[in-house]
Design an enzyme around this catalytic site. Structure first.
Site, short mmCIF file in Angstrom:
data_model
loop_
_atom_site.label_atom_id
_atom_site.label_comp_id
_atom_site.label_asym_id
_atom_site.label_seq_id
_atom_site.Cartn_x
_atom_site.Cartn_y
_atom_site.Cartn_z
N CYS A 140 0.84 -1.21 0.00
CA CYS A 140 0.00 0.00 0.00
C CYS A 140 0.87 1.25 0.00
O CYS A 140 1.37 1.67 1.04
CB CYS A 140 -0.93 -0.01 1.20
SG CYS A 140 -1.99 1.46 1.26
N CYS A 143 -0.47 4.12 2.10
CA CYS A 143 -0.26 3.94 3.55
C CYS A 143 1.20 4.19 3.93
O CYS A 143 1.48 4.83 4.93
CB CYS A 143 -0.61 2.52 3.98
SG CYS A 143 -2.11 1.85 3.28
N ASP A 144 2.11 3.65 3.15
CA ASP A 144 3.50 3.57 3.61
C ASP A 144 4.50 4.40 2.81
O ASP A 144 5.66 4.50 3.21
CB ASP A 144 3.95 2.09 3.59
CG ASP A 144 3.12 1.25 4.55
OD1 ASP A 144 2.72 1.78 5.60
OD2 ASP A 144 2.86 0.07 4.25
#
Ligand code: NDP
Length: 316
Positions: A140, A143-144
């Protein structure tokens, strides 16, 4: 049958942000929800390190910690949170039948499906090692990606997700290398053009990952092979992103619910309603576009409100 059938007003299947948010709303509306956590209590976020984009956490929070907090919040309003997973359903009648691990049978007035999706990985031992170590493998970018700002990253995949995520990373990272296993993208033309026209994205066609390399549980590079020429080379990077698709966890609902061609549950647009009255869907099980904790939580709220209105209309 060894156990008695249990009657439940609101059964929630799944324990990610969607399931727990549905539980918080359903419990506060006196629907006495029962929530089964599924195979991976806490869902996909339990494999994420730091969550920095969920509103209300100015200092960030670890994925597992956030899921414990959501669980506690659901329990605070007396959600009955249980271990176990659903193995079979029968949505053919007005009472929705659900079986837990092929043994326990539950009859639910309403069912909220929050079973999520599972990111696909290459399943190389080295990839799985650094994924579990939290050392630089992720599925992701939204997300990261931020953890790799001004660094070099590699992303695998050639679909719309891979292009979108590569483009997202290119705004954060110094350089992004895209590994495409065929000689062309699967992505739509517009997405393909966008990555091709981004100066800090390098695309390597006909290229497959052989091994994710690292030191002290941190990713330092990837060894790749050109499947046409046999050439092997090492690309240095600190983040290795996999964007080769997701599999929605919806197989058991297939006989009763309308799914799209890849298995996402179809909801009536703007609602959480499925094609079966009293069965609602929230989170990634119905969402191939956004896939964020906050959108999952939002649709969990919608599902509980839709379930409450459904029960009210039936005079419950
Ligand atoms: P897709 O299934 O469309 O694409 C998966 C990609 O991963 C393919 O290019 C495939 O390669 C590649 N792949 C699969 N396995 C491997 C492997 N082992 N090694 C290397 N590469 C591999 O998944 P997406 O998540 O990209 O998209 C899912 C759906 O969501 C699509 O319908 C897409 O259009 C949609 N979507 C739309 C977006 C938008 O419109 N903004 C954004 C994101 C998704 P190959 O081509 O060689 O098979």
């Amino acid at each position: 049958m060894s156990e008695q059938i249990e009657k439940v007003k609101c059964l929630i299947i799944g324990s990610g942000p969607a399931g727990y948010t549905a539980a918080i709303y359903a419990a506060r509306a006196n629907m006495n929800p029962v929530l089964y956590q599924g195979m991976q209590p806490g869902g996909q976020l339990t494999t994420t390190n730091e969550v920095e984009n969920f509103p209300g956490y100015p200092d960030g929070v670890s994925g597992p910690e956030m899921m414990i907090q959501l669980e506690n919040q659901a329990k605070r309003f007396n959600t009955d949170v249980r271990n176990g997973w659903v193995t079979k359903v029968d949505f053919s009648g007005s009472v929705h039948k659900v079986w837990i691990e092929d043994k326990k049978e539950i009859h639910a007035d309403t069912v909220i499906i929050s079973t999520g999706a599972t990111a696909k990985y290459l399943n190389l031992p080295s990839e799985q090692h650094y994924l579990k170590a939290g050392g630089g493998v992720s599925a992701c970018a939204v997300c990261d990606g931020f953890f790799y700002r001004n660094q070099e990253t590699v992303i695998v995949g050639a679909g719309d997700s891979a292009c979108e995520e590569a483009h997202y990373l290119s705004n954060i990272c110094k350089k992004v290398t895209m590994l495409v296993r065929k000689d062309d993208f699967r992505a739509s033309k517009i997405m393909k053009e966008r990555v091709k026209n981004t100066p800090n994205i390098e695309i390597l066609f006909n290229t497959e990952t052989e091994e994710v390399l690292g030191e002290n549980d941190l990713v330092t590079g990837v060894r790749v092979k050109n499947n046409q020429t046999g050439e092997i080379k090492t690309i240095s990077c600190t983040g290795f992103f996999v964007a080769i698709g997701h599999q929605p966890n919806t197989e058991i609902f297939k006989p009763y619910l309308e799914l799209d061609e890849v298995g996402y549950i179809k909801n009536i647009p703007g609602t959480s309603k499925t094609n079966v009255a009293g069965v609602f869907v929230s989170g990634d099980a119905a969402d191939k576009n956004y896939r964020q904790a906050i959108t999952a939580a939002g649709t969990g709220c919608m599902a509980a409100l839709d379930a409450e209105r459904y029960l009210a209309a039936k005079g419950h």
